[in-house]
Motif scaffolding. Structure first.
Motif, short mmCIF file in Angstrom:
data_model
loop_
_atom_site.label_atom_id
_atom_site.label_comp_id
_atom_site.label_asym_id
_atom_site.label_seq_id
_atom_site.Cartn_x
_atom_site.Cartn_y
_atom_site.Cartn_z
N SER B 56 19.96 0.89 -13.63
CA SER B 56 21.14 1.76 -13.63
C SER B 56 22.33 1.06 -14.28
CB SER B 56 21.50 2.15 -12.19
OG SER B 56 20.58 3.10 -11.70
N ARG B 57 22.49 -0.22 -13.96
CA ARG B 57 23.63 -0.93 -14.54
C ARG B 57 23.47 -1.15 -16.03
NH1 ARG B 57 25.49 -5.82 -10.83
NH2 ARG B 57 25.59 -6.66 -12.92
N HIS B 58 22.25 -1.47 -16.45
CA HIS B 58 22.01 -1.63 -17.89
C HIS B 58 22.27 -0.32 -18.63
CE1 HIS B 58 20.82 -5.73 -18.10
NE2 HIS B 58 19.73 -5.60 -17.39
N MET B 59 21.78 0.76 -18.04
CA MET B 59 21.96 2.05 -18.71
C MET B 59 23.44 2.42 -18.78
SD MET B 59 18.95 2.41 -19.55
CE MET B 59 19.17 3.91 -20.51
N ALA B 60 24.18 2.09 -17.74
CA ALA B 60 25.62 2.36 -17.76
C ALA B 60 26.29 1.62 -18.91
CB ALA B 60 26.24 1.96 -16.43
N LYS B 61 25.83 0.40 -19.13
CA LYS B 61 26.42 -0.39 -20.21
C LYS B 61 26.03 0.17 -21.57
CE LYS B 61 27.89 -4.97 -19.77
NZ LYS B 61 27.62 -6.32 -19.21
N LEU B 62 24.78 0.56 -21.68
CA LEU B 62 24.34 1.17 -22.95
C LEU B 62 25.10 2.46 -23.21
CD1 LEU B 62 20.48 0.57 -22.70
CD2 LEU B 62 22.04 -0.45 -24.37
N LYS B 63 25.38 3.18 -22.13
CA LYS B 63 26.10 4.44 -22.29
C LYS B 63 27.54 4.19 -22.73
CE LYS B 63 27.36 8.61 -19.73
NZ LYS B 63 27.73 8.98 -18.36
N ALA B 65 28.54 1.82 -24.39
CA ALA B 65 28.50 1.35 -25.78
C ALA B 65 28.17 2.48 -26.75
CB ALA B 65 27.48 0.23 -25.92
N GLY B 66 27.79 3.63 -26.21
CA GLY B 66 27.48 4.76 -27.08
C GLY B 66 26.06 4.76 -27.59
N LEU B 67 25.18 3.98 -26.98
CA LEU B 67 23.81 3.86 -27.48
C LEU B 67 22.85 4.82 -26.79
CD1 LEU B 67 23.61 0.00 -27.91
CD2 LEU B 67 23.39 1.71 -29.72
N VAL B 68 23.26 5.38 -25.65
CA VAL B 68 22.43 6.37 -24.98
C VAL B 68 23.31 7.49 -24.43
CG1 VAL B 68 20.75 4.60 -24.28
CG2 VAL B 68 22.57 5.29 -22.70
N THR B 69 22.67 8.60 -24.17
CA THR B 69 23.34 9.70 -23.47
C THR B 69 22.66 9.89 -22.13
OG1 THR B 69 21.86 11.31 -24.47
CG2 THR B 69 23.91 10.87 -25.62
N ALA B 70 23.41 10.42 -21.17
CA ALA B 70 22.86 10.68 -19.84
C ALA B 70 22.98 12.15 -19.53
CB ALA B 70 23.61 9.85 -18.80
N ARG B 71 21.93 12.68 -18.93
CA ARG B 71 21.90 14.10 -18.57
C ARG B 71 21.36 14.18 -17.15
NH1 ARG B 71 17.82 18.00 -18.74
NH2 ARG B 71 16.33 16.49 -19.57
N ARG B 72 22.19 14.66 -16.25
CA ARG B 72 21.76 14.70 -14.85
C ARG B 72 21.27 16.09 -14.48
NH1 ARG B 72 24.14 10.98 -10.16
NH2 ARG B 72 22.37 11.22 -8.76
N THR B 73 20.07 16.16 -13.93
CA THR B 73 19.53 17.42 -13.43
C THR B 73 19.06 17.16 -12.02
OG1 THR B 73 17.24 17.04 -14.08
CG2 THR B 73 18.69 17.93 -15.75
#
Lengths: 112, 112
Positions: B56-63, B65-73
């Motif tokens: 979760s923390r890595h993904m937050a950092k990638l997000k 940085a603009g390298l990933v998008t997150a979509r919550r369902t």
DNA sequence: TTAACCCATAATCATTGGGTTATGGATTGG
DNA sequence: CCAATCCATAACCCAATGATTATGGGTTAA
């Protein structure tokens, strides 16, 4: 030959390279070398805004990452940008395949 | 418009991007998304070898940085690679001018 | 030889950052 | 409603790192 499915992103050289580029001071030092050519530590220190020892350590890290070369003459050390050093970055992007590769055509547009 | 001669390498977004790429675990996570498409945290955790909170923390950092998008369902969060996110890296390389740009032609050869 | 100079390393400090386990909020399923 | 599930955040640990000042080795100059 690939020894591990995760090796591409865990390669030590690639890691050192990205880590070397992850600091703004180092990137600024590198850009100075690219723009103005070979420089000694004195000159780099003056433009960097950090202390001389810090410059020495940053340059050591850039050198270990393969991004600069060092040439010592007498008491001066002359650093120069090593163009080939960025190849692994390009390689890493290419590894991601056509998805990323398509975007490389945008380089032409960015080339100022 | 350039507000400071050093701003190119001190740009906050560029810094976040390089820092995000400077960790092997994060690069592996990103590569998984590129290869296998959108994934939820569960799936990413299983292949990453680290704990779920770390993912979760890595993904937050990638997000950031603009390298990933997150979509919550519902209770799941789906992450996807954001191709445009690497543009600043390419941009940074391009800033260094023809010296580096020449090497970009090598991309074709590297593209597997 | 002695002094000044250039650079790298050592010692030190504070912050960041990767990692873990524990917790808790929100959502889905019985 | 209650339990299980999914994820993010908190609390914590320790290693790495950016930065400083102090030191010292090697080189040039007087």
């Amino acid at each position: 030959m690939m020894t591990d499915s995760r090796s591409a992103d865990r390669d030590a050289a690639t890691d050192a390279l990205f880590k070397a580029l992850s600091d703004g001071t180092r990137r600024a030092l590198l850009e100075t070398l690219v723009r103005e050519g070979e420089q000694n530590v004195q000159a780099l220190t003056q433009q960097s805004g950090v202390s001389q020892p810090m410059v020495s350590r940053h340059m050591a890290k850039l050198k270990r990452a393969g991004l600069v070369t060092a040439r010592r003459t007498g008491r001066e050390t002359w650093y120069a940008a090593r163009v080939k050093g960025l190849a692994p970055v390009i390689g890493w992007m290419a590894v991601h395949g056509a998805l990323w590769s398509q975007r490389f055509s945008a380089l032409e547009g960015l080339g100022k």
